[in-house]
Design a protein around this motif. Structure first.
Motif, short mmCIF file in Angstrom:
data_model
loop_
_atom_site.label_atom_id
_atom_site.label_comp_id
_atom_site.label_asym_id
_atom_site.label_seq_id
_atom_site.Cartn_x
_atom_site.Cartn_y
_atom_site.Cartn_z
N THR A 160 5.27 12.83 -4.11
CA THR A 160 4.76 11.50 -4.43
C THR A 160 5.86 10.45 -4.54
O THR A 160 5.57 9.29 -4.86
N ALA A 162 8.24 7.93 -2.84
CA ALA A 162 8.30 7.23 -1.56
C ALA A 162 9.65 7.40 -0.88
O ALA A 162 10.69 7.24 -1.50
N TYR A 168 1.78 8.17 3.47
CA TYR A 168 1.30 8.61 2.17
C TYR A 168 -0.19 8.29 2.01
O TYR A 168 -0.71 7.37 2.64
N LEU A 170 -2.74 6.91 -0.68
CA LEU A 170 -2.73 6.10 -1.90
C LEU A 170 -4.15 6.03 -2.45
O LEU A 170 -5.12 5.97 -1.70
N LYS A 171 -4.28 6.00 -3.75
CA LYS A 171 -5.59 5.87 -4.39
C LYS A 171 -5.73 4.43 -4.88
O LYS A 171 -4.98 3.98 -5.75
N VAL A 172 -6.68 3.73 -4.31
CA VAL A 172 -6.97 2.35 -4.70
C VAL A 172 -8.39 2.33 -5.23
O VAL A 172 -9.35 2.49 -4.46
N LEU A 181 5.06 3.85 3.46
CA LEU A 181 5.76 3.19 2.37
C LEU A 181 7.23 3.06 2.74
O LEU A 181 7.88 4.05 3.09
N VAL A 191 4.25 -1.87 1.92
CA VAL A 191 3.15 -1.01 2.34
C VAL A 191 2.74 -1.44 3.75
O VAL A 191 2.37 -2.60 3.97
N LEU A 211 0.81 1.52 -8.71
CA LEU A 211 0.52 2.16 -7.42
C LEU A 211 0.37 3.66 -7.63
O LEU A 211 1.28 4.32 -8.11
N ARG A 212 -0.76 4.19 -7.24
CA ARG A 212 -1.00 5.62 -7.40
C ARG A 212 -0.82 6.31 -6.05
O ARG A 212 -1.63 6.16 -5.15
N VAL A 213 0.27 7.06 -5.92
CA VAL A 213 0.55 7.81 -4.70
C VAL A 213 -0.03 9.22 -4.86
O VAL A 213 0.39 9.98 -5.74
#
Length: 226
Positions: A160, A162, A168, A170-172, A181, A191, A211-213
């Motif tokens: 996780t 970068a 990657y 990513l959770k949005v 990234l 991004v 930012l959730r990777v």
């Protein structure tokens, strides 16, 4: 009407035999990861894969894609050249759990995962964290032409941090987004989408905290390109 020439008939019989043998090798390879999964991962319709296994003529692009997702060589699948892969050997059950087979679960916890050969994972991925691998689907065209809508992506959720240019997940909110990234000089992250229609987004050091990777993309498969 004169009868067919014996030599022509012999050539046809040999061609049919070769196609049937190729179909049987394909059946063995596809069964090692699950026939339905093999069709989806390779981007080949299930009915087409079934016809191939029954001895129908195959497209080379489809054979190459199926060889890749099943973890066998193209030479072996297409021409029978080389040794039978260990996981396909008659003395080793193709669907054996444990030592030679690994089921990779979906990120969204679907009931069925993707069954792959452990040997294929170890030779395909340079640094696999096998227990942390997860699958997701590609939706949309943001990462085209690298990733196309409907492709299957394998993610290493243990990776996780970068690194410049890597892909990657990513959770949005509740949506999984696939992006590159890039580390920026002086801090922050850019991004990037591979499709030029999607402009890059720059995140400051403060923004990165939110930012959730989910993990790094380590493999993807789908329809044959070109």
């Amino acid at each position: 009407m004169s009868p067919p020439r014996p030599r022509k008939r012999k050539l046809m019989d040999e061609q049919i035999k070769l196609m049937r043998e190729r179909g049987e090798r394909l059946r063995q390879a596809a069964q090692s990861i699950g026939i339905t999964h093999a069709a989806k991962a390779a981007g080949v319709p299930y009915t087409t894969l079934r016809d191939y296994m029954n001895g129908s003529e195959m497209k080379l692009s489809a054979v190459a894609s199926l060889a890749r997702v099943c973890g066998v060589t193209l030479d072996w699948l297409a021409y029978g050249v080389g040794e039978t892969p260990l996981s396909q050997s008659p003395s080793r059950p193709a669907l054996q759990r444990g030592g030679h087979q690994i089921v990779i679960p979906w990120l969204d916890d679907r009931e069925e995962g993707l069954r792959v050969g452990k040997g294929w994972l170890e030779t395909t991925l340079t640094r696999p964290t096998i227990a942390a691998l997860r699958l997701t689907d590609v939706t949309g065209d943001a990462m085209a032409p690298t990733l196309l809508h409907g492709d299957i992506v394998m993610i290493d959720t243990a990776s996780t941090q970068a690194q410049g240019g890597a892909l990657y997940a990513l959770k949005v909110d509740e949506t999984v987004m696939l992006r590159r990234l890039d580390l920026r000089l002086g801090g922050g992250i850019r991004v990037l989408a591979d499709n030029d229609r999607y402009p890059p987004q720059d995140l400051s050091a403060e923004d990165i905290q939110s930012l959730r990777v989910v993990g790094e993309v380590v493999w993807f498969g789908g329809l044959p390109r070109g």
